[in-house]
Design a protein around this motif. Structure first.
Motif, mmCIF file in Angstrom:
data_model
loop_
_atom_site.group_PDB
_atom_site.id
_atom_site.type_symbol
_atom_site.label_atom_id
_atom_site.label_comp_id
_atom_site.label_asym_id
_atom_site.label_seq_id
_atom_site.Cartn_x
_atom_site.Cartn_y
_atom_site.Cartn_z
ATOM 1 N N LEU A 200 0.937 -0.929 -0.163
ATOM 2 C CA LEU A 200 -0.168 0.027 -0.197
ATOM 3 C C LEU A 200 0.854 0.945 -0.076
ATOM 4 C CD1 LEU A 200 -2.898 -1.111 3.256
ATOM 5 C CD2 LEU A 200 -2.920 -0.568 0.428
ATOM 6 N N LEU A 201 2.272 1.164 0.507
ATOM 7 C CA LEU A 201 3.093 2.027 0.748
ATOM 8 C C LEU A 201 3.477 2.675 -1.062
ATOM 9 C CD1 LEU A 201 4.765 4.390 2.221
ATOM 10 C CD2 LEU A 201 6.549 3.032 2.966
ATOM 11 N N ASN A 202 3.764 1.642 -1.804
ATOM 12 C CA ASN A 202 4.566 1.945 -3.255
ATOM 13 C C ASN A 202 3.279 2.745 -3.733
ATOM 14 O OD1 ASN A 202 7.095 1.153 -3.041
ATOM 15 N ND2 ASN A 202 6.931 -0.725 -2.475
ATOM 16 N N ALA B 38 1.370 7.589 -6.776
ATOM 17 C CA ALA B 38 -0.026 8.259 -6.852
ATOM 18 C C ALA B 38 0.847 9.479 -6.774
ATOM 19 C CB ALA B 38 -1.323 7.724 -6.183
ATOM 20 N N VAL B 39 1.059 9.937 -5.665
ATOM 21 C CA VAL B 39 0.969 10.892 -5.197
ATOM 22 C C VAL B 39 2.391 11.435 -6.229
ATOM 23 C CG1 VAL B 39 3.046 12.586 -3.557
ATOM 24 C CG2 VAL B 39 1.272 10.610 -2.824
ATOM 25 N N PHE B 40 3.357 11.372 -6.522
ATOM 26 C CA PHE B 40 4.518 11.376 -7.183
ATOM 27 C C PHE B 40 4.111 11.736 -9.331
ATOM 28 C CE2 PHE B 40 7.432 9.608 -4.661
ATOM 29 C CZ PHE B 40 7.876 11.102 -4.140
ATOM 30 N N ARG B 41 2.912 10.866 -9.270
ATOM 31 C CA ARG B 41 1.846 11.118 -10.659
ATOM 32 C C ARG B 41 1.782 12.608 -10.503
ATOM 33 N NH1 ARG B 41 0.064 5.215 -10.611
ATOM 34 N NH2 ARG B 41 -1.771 5.829 -9.289
ATOM 35 N N GLU B 42 0.993 13.043 -9.804
ATOM 36 C CA GLU B 42 0.147 14.091 -9.544
ATOM 37 C C GLU B 42 0.816 15.155 -9.405
ATOM 38 O OE1 GLU B 42 -3.323 15.252 -9.559
ATOM 39 O OE2 GLU B 42 -3.348 13.670 -10.947
ATOM 40 N N ILE C 114 12.338 1.603 -0.860
ATOM 41 C CA ILE C 114 11.879 2.898 -1.202
ATOM 42 C C ILE C 114 12.432 3.789 -2.140
ATOM 43 C CG2 ILE C 114 9.957 4.568 -0.562
ATOM 44 C CD1 ILE C 114 8.603 2.079 -0.512
ATOM 45 N N GLN C 115 13.165 4.351 -1.478
ATOM 46 C CA GLN C 115 14.382 5.277 -2.184
ATOM 47 C C GLN C 115 14.948 5.331 -3.636
ATOM 48 O OE1 GLN C 115 16.944 5.973 1.175
ATOM 49 N NE2 GLN C 115 16.980 8.485 1.197
ATOM 50 N N ALA C 116 15.515 4.026 -3.690
ATOM 51 C CA ALA C 116 15.741 3.484 -4.906
ATOM 52 C C ALA C 116 14.560 3.593 -6.077
ATOM 53 C CB ALA C 116 16.402 2.244 -4.929
#
Length: 275
Positions: free
Chosen positions: A16-18, A23-27, A49-51
């Motif tokens: 769920l975190l990914n 979705a955030v980075f798409r927006e 997550i960073q990579a």
């Protein structure tokens, strides 16, 4: 100053975190935001997550589960944005939702918190904005008899079920699962009161801003999906109920045993009847 800081507190969220971050980075263009994942789960490694997101995310690992409010404060202290978007990892922002919240903030400088409309995965409405608790509403919603009172006028009033949720409006408080916060509205270096390990930290935050003269606004044009994956729905139901009870006791102690303080005044809590 960075325009927008995104803070996500992670605890046993899995994929769920990914999904939330994607979705955030798409927006939002990565150059316009900074994102922090504060990890309360020692068993989960979020360093990848960073990579995965090309170093767009900063991860902070806590040695223990310090609670939702304290973890959110860690992310807040690291952030620099004029606005802070607090998201649960089980929230997915929909197209245009973040920009709509930002527009509310830009056009209404008196707003301290802007709340989106939350929808369930089946697209049904979640009652995510609320009126302040009364002892009567709390008793009806938290006992083993809660189903019996699910449609009682007191409960419906607390959940704002008789309001159409299609109009932008000032509300008492909203779920901390998703909220946009104006940094300038916060007094001091903390976002949440860390006495609340889990639950009531969002009620307390909204109440503090109301008392300081800021407004909390619900914006139905900003729609986000909330899976509402909570411990109370999983195997940790008893633990979640215990956290809720502890936070309730701390909240009532902090506010002189008042659950619904009424209209804020400069002299302190209003004497408006709560029941």
């Amino acid at each position: 100053m960075t325009l927008l800081s995104v803070v996500i507190v992670n605890y046993r969220s899995g994929e769920l975190l990914n999904t939330c971050l994607e979705a955030v980075f798409r927006e939002i263009d990565a150059s316009d935001i900074e994102a922090f994942v504060v990890n309360n789960d020692r068993a989960a490694d979020v360093s990848s997550i960073q990579a995965l997101h090309q170093r767009k995310v900063q991860t902070i690992q806590n040695a223990t589960n310090v609670g939702f409010g304290a973890a959110a404060n860690i992310g807040f202290k690291e952030s620099r944005g004029e606005f802070l978007l607090l998201l649960n990892p089980d929230v997915v922002v929909r197209p245009g939702s973040v920009e709509s919240l930002l527009e509310t903030m830009r056009s209404r400088p008196e707003v301290g918190i802007a709340l989106p409309q939350l929808r369930n995965p089946d697209d049904s409405l979640q009652y995510s904005c609320r009126r302040f608790y009364t002892w009567k509403a709390l008793w009806m919603r938290r006992g083993p008899w809660q189903r019996r009172f699910a449609s009682h006028p007191t409960v419906r009033q607390h959940l704002m079920q008789d309001w159409d949720h299609a109009s932008q409006a000032e509300v008492d408080w909203g779920l901390g699962a998703a909220m946009l916060i104006r940094r300038r509205a916060l007094a001091g270096a903390q976002l949440f009161d860390e006495r609340f390990f889990l639950y009531f930290e969002d009620v307390d935050l909204c109440l503090r801003l109301h008392r300081a003269g800021w407004k909390v606004v619900y914006n139905p044009a900003a729609i986000m999906t909330h899976a509402h994956r909570r411990d109370s729905a999983q195997s940790g139901a008893s633990q979640a109920k215990l956290h809720h009870l502890r936070s309730l006791v701390k909240f009532t102690w902090k506010y002189r045993f008042r659950l619904c303080p009424g209209v804020p005044t400069e002299a302190g809590l209003s004497t408006k009847p709560w029941l």
